[in-house]
Structures are given as C-alpha cells and as structure tokens.
Design an enzyme around this catalytic site. Structure first.
Site, PDB file in Angstrom:
ATOM      1  N   GLY A  63      44.522  36.346  39.585  1.00  0.00           N
ATOM      2  CA  GLY A  63      44.279  34.942  39.270  1.00  0.00           C
ATOM      3  C   GLY A  63      44.506  34.606  37.805  1.00  0.00           C
ATOM      4  N   GLY A  64      43.888  35.374  36.902  1.00  0.00           N
ATOM      5  CA  GLY A  64      44.074  35.129  35.473  1.00  0.00           C
ATOM      6  C   GLY A  64      45.496  35.377  35.023  1.00  0.00           C
ATOM      7  N   SER A  65      46.132  36.392  35.611  1.00  0.00           N
ATOM      8  CA  SER A  65      47.529  36.685  35.276  1.00  0.00           C
ATOM      9  C   SER A  65      48.450  35.578  35.766  1.00  0.00           C
ATOM     10  CB  SER A  65      47.942  38.021  35.897  1.00  0.00           C
ATOM     11  OG  SER A  65      47.181  39.082  35.362  1.00  0.00           O
ATOM     12  N   ALA A  66      48.166  35.054  36.952  1.00  0.00           N
ATOM     13  CA  ALA A  66      48.964  33.947  37.477  1.00  0.00           C
ATOM     14  C   ALA A  66      48.818  32.709  36.600  1.00  0.00           C
ATOM     15  CB  ALA A  66      48.552  33.635  38.912  1.00  0.00           C
ATOM     16  N   VAL A 100      37.694  35.004  40.689  1.00  0.00           N
ATOM     17  CA  VAL A 100      38.023  35.789  39.489  1.00  0.00           C
ATOM     18  C   VAL A 100      37.661  37.256  39.711  1.00  0.00           C
ATOM     19  CG1 VAL A 100      37.682  33.793  37.996  1.00  0.00           C
ATOM     20  CG2 VAL A 100      35.778  35.366  38.395  1.00  0.00           C
ATOM     21  N   LYS A 145      48.515  36.530  43.782  1.00  0.00           N
ATOM     22  CA  LYS A 145      49.346  37.714  44.020  1.00  0.00           C
ATOM     23  C   LYS A 145      48.629  38.623  45.006  1.00  0.00           C
ATOM     24  CE  LYS A 145      48.185  40.983  42.009  1.00  0.00           C
ATOM     25  NZ  LYS A 145      47.640  42.305  41.771  1.00  0.00           N
ATOM     26  N   ASP A 183      49.820  42.438  35.050  1.00  0.00           N
ATOM     27  CA  ASP A 183      50.231  41.656  36.216  1.00  0.00           C
ATOM     28  C   ASP A 183      50.981  40.376  35.857  1.00  0.00           C
ATOM     29  OD1 ASP A 183      49.453  43.267  38.307  1.00  0.00           O
ATOM     30  OD2 ASP A 183      47.461  42.372  38.523  1.00  0.00           O
ATOM     31  N   GLY A 193      41.360  41.011  42.303  1.00  0.00           N
ATOM     32  CA  GLY A 193      42.483  41.800  42.788  1.00  0.00           C
ATOM     33  C   GLY A 193      43.670  40.990  43.257  1.00  0.00           C
ATOM     34  N   ILE A 194      43.687  39.699  42.920  1.00  0.00           N
ATOM     35  CA  ILE A 194      44.818  38.847  43.319  1.00  0.00           C
ATOM     36  C   ILE A 194      45.487  38.200  42.105  1.00  0.00           C
ATOM     37  CG2 ILE A 194      44.100  38.415  45.692  1.00  0.00           C
ATOM     38  CD1 ILE A 194      42.790  35.818  44.763  1.00  0.00           C
TER      39      ILE A 194
END
EC number: 2.7.1.148
Length: 294
Positions: free
Chosen positions: A103-106, A97, A11, A138, A100-101
């Site tokens: 990663g874990g939420s995706a 990790v 994201k 997120d 700010g993109i």
C-alpha cells in the site's frame, strides 16, 4: 496547473520465493506479481510548497505523515531533477497498512507518476526509476503496476501477460511488520534458502494468451516462503488462510507478501462475490475485497 490524480493499486504476490540472503543483508526474491482492482487514490495540487494530507477510511492508521513514502519519493526525485515542480498531495487511503500488499509503496509510485506528469517526464525516465528504487523495495514494481516476474531485491521486472483472475482479498486488520517476518525466516547473511539445483531451475510460466485456469494451476505449483515465518509472528494469518480455503469454489488460497493479507482465486466472479459475502458475515471486523487480479 489543475490537480492531477492517480490510483495506487494493491500489489499481490501470487508466488514469493526467498532465494537467499545476500551478504549486504538484503534478501533476493523471485515473485509473480499481479495488481488488484482495489486502490488508494493520490491527488497532486501543483504548487510551491510540498505537503501531504491524509483522508479516507484508512487515514488514521498511517501515523505521522512526515516519514510517509510519498514525501520520501518526492524528495528523492527532487534531488535528481532540478527545479522539480511539486505541490500538495492528498492521499485518500483505503488499503490496509503493513498488510503485504504494498500500500505505501503503491502510494509512493503513484506520487512519482504524478510528478512525472506534472514535469513532463516519462514514468520510465531513469531518474524516476532510481527514485523509486531508493524509496523502497516494492516501489519499482508498483511504478508500472503491471503483472510481472520480480527478482533480485525487487529491481528486476520481467513483464507477464496475465489474464483476469477473480479473487477475494482478506486482511484481519492486524499489521505485520516485514522486518519481523524476515527475522522469523532466520537466514544468515550469505545463506541460500533453496538448493543449488533448485536455484538453477528456471520456473516456466504460462505463455501469452493462456487461460485463467492455466495460470491458477501454475501458481499452485509455487509457494510463498514467508507464510510459515508470518504464522510465527501473527497466528491470525492461519485463521484467514483457513477461512479462505473453506469457501465454496476456491481454487487456491495463499498469503501475499509478508502478510497479513491473504487471497483466494476463483474460476468466476460469482463464486468470488459469494465467498466475500460469507466472509463479511462471519468476520465483520476483517477487511474483505472481492474483485480481480490482473
């Protein structure tokens, strides 16, 4: 049932305005969100026992899997769907990790999509959406992984028709904790970060069918309110932003989310690819990806 797989796309916050901090301590945001063509891959092997195995170049950075958002999302959905079919997850981790993109939420959103498929649920089933919201701020936007304007604490999504935007993404491989960045922003509970007049103004985004140039111009008028506090937390963010801004053909450079990942937008793929090669040569320790946001 055979194994099922989903991509967990990165994201990117093209803009991020912190409207203020609510009395409950959460921050109200307004953000134009796009998704990149770089991703983790999550595979579900349906079975009786819930488990998670990490693989890939980023596996060692994920720490203990017991509190991973993939498992949290699964357990939250299992509380809402009787006899939920789960199984063994394998996460092929490529995204940095604490970057700010999302990663874990995706990854968590990919888990919910896989569970929806395995249990013949729609991905927009209210129980799936609620599990996403409770997993993390997120996760709801990562559930559809489509461009949108995200408001509130991340639960309100207004779809956008975003053209393909050639981009370079860079992470200095330095994790930045979101809570530290918001602490550096320093808003008190109930405090607005923007004036009332600005709050009442409605940001206009390009209409459907608008060009990439129109979108870059519109995004330029925005900002990321977390950039300045992130620089206080980790100064290397400034190094990344300066390196991106110096690339030939760059149209815009900005930090995504709470950092430390930053991105640059370009008019074409050739400029983006050339810029990425320059950065890889100059900073071999950085994570660099050239591709597109959409």
């Amino acid at each position: 049932m055979t194994a099922l797989s989903e991509q967990a796309r990165a994201k990117v916050n093209l803009t991020l305005r912190v409207v203020g901090r609510r009395v409950d301590g959460y921050h109200d945001l307004e953000s134009v969100v796009a998704f990149a063509d770089c991703a983790d891959r999550l595979t579900l092997h349906p079975g009786a026992e819930l488990s998670l195995v990490m693989s890939g170049p980023g596996a060692q950075d994920c720490g203990d899997t017991s509190d991973n958002l993939v498992l949290k999302a699964t357990r939250l959905l299992a509380e809402r769907v009787p006899n939920l079919r789960t199984g063994g997850f394998v996460l092929d981790k490529h995204l940095p990790v604490a970057a700010g993109i999302g990663g874990g939420s995706a990854d968590a959103a990919a888990a919910l999509r896989l569970l929806a498929r395995a249990n013949e649920l729609s991905a927009d089933d209210p129980r799936v959406v609620e599990a996403a919201r409770l997993t993390g701020a997120d996760v709801p936007v990562c559930l559809p992984s489509k461009p949108c304007v995200m408001t509130g604490v991340g639960e309100n999504l207004s779809p956008l028709q975003l053209p393909r935007l050639p981009a370079v993404m860079v992470n200095p491989r330095v994790p930045v904790a979101t809570k530290d960045v918001f602490a550096a922003l320093g808003l008190r509970a109930g405090q607005l970060n923007v004036g009332v007049v600005d709050l009442l103004k409605s940001t206009g985004w390009p209409t459907d069918g608008s060009s990439a140039a129109d979108w870059i111009a519109a995004v330029k008028r925005g900002t990321n309110d977390l950039e300045a506090p992130a620089l206080k937390v980790e100064s290397v963010v400034g190094d990344v932003l300066r390196a991106l801004a110096a690339l030939p053909g760059v149209r815009l450079s900005r930090m995504s989310g709470s950092g430390a990942t930053c991105f640059a937008l370009f008019a074409n793929d050739d400029d983006a690819q050339a810029g990425a090669q320059l950065l890889k040569a100059a900073q071999p320790g950085w994570w660099v990806h050239a591709g597109a946001l959409s």
